[in-house]
Design a protein around this motif. Structure first.
Motif, PDB file in Angstrom:
ATOM      1  N   VAL A   1      10.289  46.294  44.879  1.00  0.00           N
ATOM      2  CA  VAL A   1      11.231  47.209  45.525  1.00  0.00           C
ATOM      3  C   VAL A   1      12.583  46.538  45.710  1.00  0.00           C
ATOM      4  O   VAL A   1      13.624  47.142  45.424  1.00  0.00           O
ATOM      5  N   GLU A   2      12.602  45.294  46.159  1.00  0.00           N
ATOM      6  CA  GLU A   2      13.871  44.570  46.325  1.00  0.00           C
ATOM      7  C   GLU A   2      14.583  44.407  44.985  1.00  0.00           C
ATOM      8  O   GLU A   2      15.807  44.537  44.900  1.00  0.00           O
TER       9      GLU A   2
ATOM     10  N   ARG B   1      16.093  47.717  44.099  1.00  0.00           N
ATOM     11  CA  ARG B   1      17.263  47.982  44.936  1.00  0.00           C
ATOM     12  C   ARG B   1      18.478  47.223  44.418  1.00  0.00           C
ATOM     13  O   ARG B   1      19.598  47.727  44.458  1.00  0.00           O
TER      14      ARG B   1
ATOM     15  N   THR C   1      20.714  48.514  40.642  1.00  0.00           N
ATOM     16  CA  THR C   1      21.164  49.904  40.702  1.00  0.00           C
ATOM     17  C   THR C   1      21.714  50.384  39.363  1.00  0.00           C
ATOM     18  O   THR C   1      21.862  51.588  39.154  1.00  0.00           O
TER      19      THR C   1
ATOM     20  N   ARG D   1      11.508  54.854  40.571  1.00  0.00           N
ATOM     21  CA  ARG D   1      11.573  54.671  42.021  1.00  0.00           C
ATOM     22  C   ARG D   1      10.927  55.844  42.755  1.00  0.00           C
ATOM     23  O   ARG D   1      10.275  55.656  43.778  1.00  0.00           O
TER      24      ARG D   1
ATOM     25  N   SER E   1       7.863  55.840  45.469  1.00  0.00           N
ATOM     26  CA  SER E   1       7.937  56.446  46.799  1.00  0.00           C
ATOM     27  C   SER E   1       6.827  57.480  46.995  1.00  0.00           C
ATOM     28  O   SER E   1       6.267  57.585  48.094  1.00  0.00           O
TER      29      SER E   1
ATOM     30  N   TYR F   1      14.222  53.194  48.276  1.00  0.00           N
ATOM     31  CA  TYR F   1      15.629  53.064  47.887  1.00  0.00           C
ATOM     32  C   TYR F   1      16.434  52.190  48.842  1.00  0.00           C
ATOM     33  O   TYR F   1      17.506  51.710  48.492  1.00  0.00           O
ATOM     34  N   GLY F   2      15.941  52.010  50.062  1.00  0.00           N
ATOM     35  CA  GLY F   2      16.677  51.229  51.049  1.00  0.00           C
ATOM     36  C   GLY F   2      17.795  52.017  51.706  1.00  0.00           C
ATOM     37  O   GLY F   2      18.623  51.454  52.422  1.00  0.00           O
TER      38      GLY F   2
ATOM     39  N   TYR G   1      17.907  58.981  49.847  1.00  0.00           N
ATOM     40  CA  TYR G   1      17.974  59.230  48.410  1.00  0.00           C
ATOM     41  C   TYR G   1      19.306  59.851  48.007  1.00  0.00           C
ATOM     42  O   TYR G   1      19.913  59.459  47.004  1.00  0.00           O
TER      43      TYR G   1
ATOM     44  N   TRP H   1      21.880  57.220  47.711  1.00  0.00           N
ATOM     45  CA  TRP H   1      21.692  56.416  46.498  1.00  0.00           C
ATOM     46  C   TRP H   1      22.205  57.175  45.282  1.00  0.00           C
ATOM     47  O   TRP H   1      22.907  56.614  44.437  1.00  0.00           O
TER      48      TRP H   1
ATOM     49  N   TYR I   1      25.037  55.557  43.013  1.00  0.00           N
ATOM     50  CA  TYR I   1      24.579  54.838  41.827  1.00  0.00           C
ATOM     51  C   TYR I   1      24.112  55.694  40.658  1.00  0.00           C
ATOM     52  O   TYR I   1      24.059  55.212  39.535  1.00  0.00           O
TER      53      TYR I   1
END
Length: 102
Positions: A21-22, A25, A28, A43, A47, A71-72, A75, A78, A82
């Protein structure tokens, strides 16, 4: 293969998931359609799997909540920051390679 306890296996899998996940992130520049065309998941799939696991564990989680975890950020944020328009070639490849359960 090393014998792992159930707790060790779970902890190692969780660490690998967090690292994935990191990584996503940070990358992008890699669009979801690129991931889908190459690997058959993106992604959003992660989720959804997270949400399904939470629900199986008795924890209700909305689609928006699970996407924010992956996504951190929300959505929609994001996407605004991106997401780029997919080329016609990427869209055509997606139609060919699209997993049947999506």
């Amino acid at each position: 293969m090393t014998d792992l306890s159930e707790m060790q296996r779970r902890d190692f899998e969780a660490a690998a998931f967090r690292r994935l996940v990191e990584h996503l992130r940070a990358r992008t520049d890699v669009q979801n359609i690129d991931l889908m065309n190459l690997a058959g998941f993106c992604r959003n799939c992660l989720s959804n799997w997270y949400r399904e696991a939470a629900e199986a564990g008795g924890v209700p989680l909305s689609k928006d909540e699970s996407r924010a975890i992956v996504y951190g950020m929300p959505y929609a944020e994001w996407q605004q920051k991106y997401q780029t328009e997919a080329s016609d070639a990427k869209k055509a490849a997606f139609e060919i390679n699209r997993p049947k359960d999506h």
